[in-house]
Structure formats: structure tokens, C-alpha cells
Scaffold this motif. Structure first.
Motif, PDB file in Angstrom:
ATOM      1  N   GLY A  40       0.801  -1.217   0.000  1.00 59.80           N
ATOM      2  CA  GLY A  40       0.000   0.000   0.000  1.00 59.80           C
ATOM      3  C   GLY A  40       0.835   1.270   0.000  1.00 59.80           C
ATOM      4  N   THR A  41       0.163   2.366  -0.274  1.00 59.40           N
ATOM      5  CA  THR A  41       0.772   3.693  -0.251  1.00 59.40           C
ATOM      6  C   THR A  41       0.158   4.492   0.887  1.00 59.40           C
ATOM      7  N   VAL A  42       0.981   5.283   1.566  1.00 62.69           N
ATOM      8  CA  VAL A  42       0.494   6.146   2.641  1.00 62.69           C
ATOM      9  C   VAL A  42       0.630   7.596   2.203  1.00 62.69           C
ATOM     10  N   TYR A  43      -0.482   8.311   2.214  1.00 66.73           N
ATOM     11  CA  TYR A  43      -0.477   9.746   1.911  1.00 66.73           C
ATOM     12  C   TYR A  43      -0.634  10.513   3.217  1.00 66.73           C
ATOM     13  N   HIS A  44       0.310  11.381   3.520  1.00 65.29           N
ATOM     14  CA  HIS A  44       0.245  12.218   4.709  1.00 65.29           C
ATOM     15  C   HIS A  44      -0.313  13.583   4.320  1.00 65.29           C
ATOM     16  N   VAL A  45      -1.332  14.028   5.036  1.00 62.44           N
ATOM     17  CA  VAL A  45      -1.988  15.290   4.690  1.00 62.44           C
ATOM     18  C   VAL A  45      -2.069  16.219   5.904  1.00 62.44           C
ATOM     19  N   GLU A  46      -2.389  17.459   5.616  1.00 65.61           N
ATOM     20  CA  GLU A  46      -2.590  18.449   6.670  1.00 65.61           C
ATOM     21  C   GLU A  46      -3.716  17.988   7.594  1.00 65.61           C
ATOM     22  N   PRO A  47      -3.512  17.947   8.900  1.00 65.75           N
ATOM     23  CA  PRO A  47      -4.611  17.575   9.805  1.00 65.75           C
ATOM     24  C   PRO A  47      -5.808  18.513   9.612  1.00 65.75           C
ATOM     25  N   TYR A  48      -6.989  17.946   9.554  1.00 65.97           N
ATOM     26  CA  TYR A  48      -8.179  18.763   9.304  1.00 65.97           C
ATOM     27  C   TYR A  48      -8.370  19.835  10.368  1.00 65.97           C
ATOM     28  N   LYS A  49      -7.902  19.565  11.606  1.00 67.91           N
ATOM     29  CA  LYS A  49      -8.060  20.538  12.685  1.00 67.91           C
ATOM     30  C   LYS A  49      -7.234  21.794  12.453  1.00 67.91           C
ATOM     31  N   LYS A  50      -6.136  21.651  11.696  1.00 69.65           N
ATOM     32  CA  LYS A  50      -5.264  22.804  11.454  1.00 69.65           C
ATOM     33  C   LYS A  50      -5.755  23.654  10.291  1.00 69.65           C
ATOM     34  N   ASN A  51      -6.145  22.992   9.205  1.00 63.93           N
ATOM     35  CA  ASN A  51      -6.576  23.744   8.030  1.00 63.93           C
ATOM     36  C   ASN A  51      -7.483  22.845   7.197  1.00 63.93           C
ATOM     37  N   ILE A  52      -8.792  22.968   7.401  1.00 61.17           N
ATOM     38  CA  ILE A  52      -9.743  22.089   6.746  1.00 61.17           C
ATOM     39  C   ILE A  52      -9.742  22.258   5.238  1.00 61.17           C
ATOM     40  N   PHE A  53      -9.470  23.487   4.767  1.00 60.58           N
ATOM     41  CA  PHE A  53      -9.485  23.733   3.326  1.00 60.58           C
ATOM     42  C   PHE A  53      -8.268  23.109   2.644  1.00 60.58           C
ATOM     43  N   ARG A  54      -7.108  23.182   3.290  1.00 58.36           N
ATOM     44  CA  ARG A  54      -5.929  22.524   2.734  1.00 58.36           C
ATOM     45  C   ARG A  54      -6.120  21.011   2.760  1.00 58.36           C
ATOM     46  N   TYR A  55      -6.713  20.517   3.842  1.00 61.87           N
ATOM     47  CA  TYR A  55      -7.011  19.082   3.946  1.00 61.87           C
ATOM     48  C   TYR A  55      -7.880  18.631   2.776  1.00 61.87           C
ATOM     49  N   MET A  56      -8.946  19.354   2.500  1.00 62.55           N
ATOM     50  CA  MET A  56      -9.855  18.981   1.419  1.00 62.55           C
ATOM     51  C   MET A  56      -9.168  19.089   0.059  1.00 62.55           C
ATOM     52  N   ASN A  57      -8.350  20.106  -0.114  1.00 63.60           N
ATOM     53  CA  ASN A  57      -7.630  20.272  -1.374  1.00 63.60           C
ATOM     54  C   ASN A  57      -6.666  19.113  -1.608  1.00 63.60           C
ATOM     55  N   GLN A  58      -6.006  18.678  -0.544  1.00 59.99           N
ATOM     56  CA  GLN A  58      -5.083  17.553  -0.682  1.00 59.99           C
ATOM     57  C   GLN A  58      -5.829  16.257  -0.997  1.00 59.99           C
ATOM     58  N   ILE A  59      -6.971  16.048  -0.365  1.00 60.28           N
ATOM     59  CA  ILE A  59      -7.782  14.862  -0.671  1.00 60.28           C
ATOM     60  C   ILE A  59      -8.193  14.887  -2.147  1.00 60.28           C
TER      61      ILE A  59
END
Length: 366
Positions: free
Chosen positions: A55-74
Motif C-alpha cells: 500500500g501507499t500512505v499519503y500524509h496530509v494536513e490535519p483537518y483541525k489545522k486547516n480544513i481547506f488545505r485538507y480537502m484540497n489535498q484529498i
């Protein structure tokens, strides 16, 4: 081969990641492969195993810190890697992963609810209630870990319609069979006497798990019996606060705070009574693990009765208070359930059987 993007949030030894990893380890990976989105950029205790399994692991901005960056990364993870199936395990927060997955063109968007809520959790409860009606909007497949969790997220009418599938928090039962040899070895390593009464708990240090009450109960037990110990496994935002409370009560020499562990299945052997005083649960995987080990289990009445799979399990009201809990626990027989594996398998919690069922369901998407 089908590749499925599993969104699991923070990796901190919690039940959700344990459930998904159990299925990942036992599903036919020549037909289905999981990739994972986790919160935070630091390497987790799961990264190496996931990669070893393909498998591959994608590390993203925690939603608690920046929900918009989190959604953009998803969005970019789904779009750029052409994921057609996105399986979100974020409960009400799944709105923020399934919406960008929808925008990115994923045809199969799975909402998997693993929990419920209570009013006393403050702003967290308020946010859950606000998000709950919106969480399913961008999903087109619906899962729950129990009927209680399903009723809470989707409503009884939708549960009765057959649109929601309950996925049991199944485990590898063979790994949890009781071993007296492992018991002796771990008690020796933890400096716990062979004849001591050991209370056990596994859970993330957060409001839901009610660690403060657990410490109160153990304090009452320790006042009544000197040869008693508590094993606490897990980590989380409230850990330092709970450890400070234990020190203030003079219990530090009687409690083993073990943090995140990869050998939890072995540590159950060192326990006599497993206590879960949670404020709420969906269907906790640790309750399945403890019962599979044959342990005497005491759960709060806020934990779904669906988790009581053996006669070794009892439910107590939190309103009875720590003193009453202590007295009841001390009166319990600590004899293990010799037929634990058979009981758990009959109840539908054998991962080998359940992983095959989940695989068959995923294959209908291809």
C-alpha cells in the motif's frame, strides 16, 4: 486489481485504524489493495507495514489545522491517482473527504460510521450534531460497525431499508487465544506479581474513553486491595492529564501507562479484568479482543449491548459511581472463558470469514 483509498485520520492506536488494518492484513490483496490517507506529516507506526503489504500512505494536513488545505489535498490525491473507490472512516467528518472525492470523480464513495456521541462532550458534540445530516450527502455506499452506530448516523428508517451494511469489527481470533506462558512473561517484564489482580484498559486518551473515571475506580480498588495493578495502553491528548491525576492519588507505582504498543494481543494475557467505562462507543474493537482472550469484561452501559458477546461480559451504569464499580469488580470471578474463540467465531467476528465478505462486496464495484 482494485485499489481503494482508505481515509483513517489520526493514527494513535485507536480502534478505527485497528479495524481497517485487520481487514487489510487478511483480505486477498491480489484482488484488492488499500492505500491510506492519514493526518499529519510524521511517519506513523503503520507506515512500514502498509508499504510492506503493497500500500501507499499519503500524509496530509490535519483537518483541525486547516480544513481547506485538507480537502484540497484529498481532491488531488483522488484526482491525480484516479481512485474510483474512496472509503472514509471519519464518521461525521467524512463530509470533508467525500465531498472532494466526489469533485475529483470517484464513482464509489463509502461512508463508514464507527461511533456515536453524547451531549456532554461540549463543542465536539455540537459539531457532530451539526455535521451528522451532511456526512452522508456525498456518499453512495453506507457502512456501520454496529446497528447502534448505524441508527445514530443514518436513522432507524434507513437502517431498516437495507441500504446500510454492518461490517463487524472482526479480528484474527488465533492471535488472542489465552496463554499462561505469555502471562507469566509479561507480568515479569512489567514487574507485576503473578498473584496480583490486574485491571486492564486499551483506548485513546480522549473524553470518550472516560479515563478519569477509570482512575477513580482503580483508586477505590487499590484502597480495598493492596495487590492490585492497572495496565493502561494507548496515547492521546489527555494522557499527561490522566497520568498527573494518578500521581496525585499516589497510584503511580500501581499503574503501567504503556503508550502505543504493537503487542496488545499479548498484553491481554497479563490482565484479569478488562474495564471499558466509555461515555459512548460504536462497537469498540478492544471489546472484541478482550473477550476473544477470555477475559472477564466490565463495560459501561453507554457501550452498545451488541458488544457483549460472551457470558463473561457485564454492563454497569456510570451513575453508580467509582466506589460501586470497584466493589463489583473485586467480587467478580477472574476465571477465563475457555470457549472464547468458539463464541467469537459464532458471533461473526472471525476476520478470515468477514474479510472474504468485504472482498466480495468491493468486487461488485468493478
Amino acid at each position: 486489481m482494485i485499489r481503494i483509498l482508505q481515509i483513517i485520520g489520526i493514527v494513535c492506536g485507536g480502534g478505527v485504524e485497528a479495524v481497517i488494518m485487520n481487514y487489510y492484513r487478511h483480505i486477498d490483496r491480489t484482488k484488492v489493495q488499500f492505500d491510506f490517507v492519514v493526518d499529519g506529516y510524521e511517519k506513523t507506526i503503520l507506515d512500514d507495514e502498509i508499504q510492506a503489504l503493497g500500500g501507499t500512505v499519503y500524509h496530509v494536513e490535519p483537518y483541525k489545522k486547516n480544513i481547506f488545505r485538507y480537502m484540497n489535498q484529498i481532491y488531488h490525491i483522488v484526482h491525480d491517482n484516479h481512485y474510483d473507490i474512496v472509503h472514509s472512516n471519519m464518521n461525521t467528518l467524512s463530509l470533508f473527504s467525500l465531498f472532494p472525492a466526489w469533485l475529483a470523480g470517484a464513482h464509489h464513495r463509502i461512508l463508514h460510521n464507527h461511533s456515536t456521541a453524547v451531549r456532554s462532550e461540549g463543542m465536539r458534540s455540537v459539531m457532530k450534531q451539526i455535521l451528522r445530516p451532511f456526512a452522508p450527502l456525498f456518499a453512495n455506499h453506507y457502512l456501520a460497525c454496529s446497528r447502534l452506530a448505524g441508527n445514530w448516523m443514518y436513522g432507524k428508517e434507513m437502517m431498516s431499508s437495507g441500504k446500510v451494511m454492518v461490517i463487524n469489527n472482526a479480528i484474527d481470533l488465533d492471535k488472542y487465544v489465552y496463554s499462561s506462558e505469555i502471562r507469566r512473561r509479561y507480568r515479569r517484564d512489567l514487574q507485576i506479581p503473578v498473584d496480583a489482580l490486574v485491571i486492564g484498559h486499551v483506548g485513546r486518551f480522549m473524553y470518550q474513553k472516560n479515563h478519569g473515571f477509570l482512575i477513580d475506580v482503580f483508586h477505590e480498588i487499590a484502597l480495598r486491595s493492596k495487590n492490585t495493578f492497572l495496565i493502561s495502553i494507548g496515547d492521546g491528548e489527555l494522557r499527561s492529564e490522566i497520568e498527573a491525576k494518578a500521581r496525585a492519588m499516589g497510584l503511580e507505582s500501581r499503574i503501567r501507562f504503556l503508550g502505543l504498543r504493537k503487542d496488545v494481543q499479548s498484553l491481554y494475557n497479563a490482565m484479569d479484568v478488562f474495564v471499558l467505562p466509555s461515555w459512548y462507543e460504536g462497537l469498540p474493537v478492544v471489546s472484541i479482543e478482550a473477550q476473544a482472550n477470555g477475559l472477564r469484561c466490565v463495560f459501561s452501559d453507554r457501550v452498545t449491548k451488541e458488544s457483549g458477546l460472551t457470558r463473561n461480559t457485564e454492563f454497569y451504569s456510570l451513575e453508580e459511581g467509582a466506589s460501586a464499580w470497584a466493589e463489583k469488580i473485586l467480587k467478580l470471578s477472574t476465571e477465563r472463558n475457555a470457549k472464547a474463540k468458539e463464541d467469537m467465531s459464532a458471533s461473526g467476528f472471525d476476520i478470515h470469514v468477514q474479510a472474504s465478505k468485504l472482498l466480495s462486496w468491493y468486487m461488485t464495484f468493478s
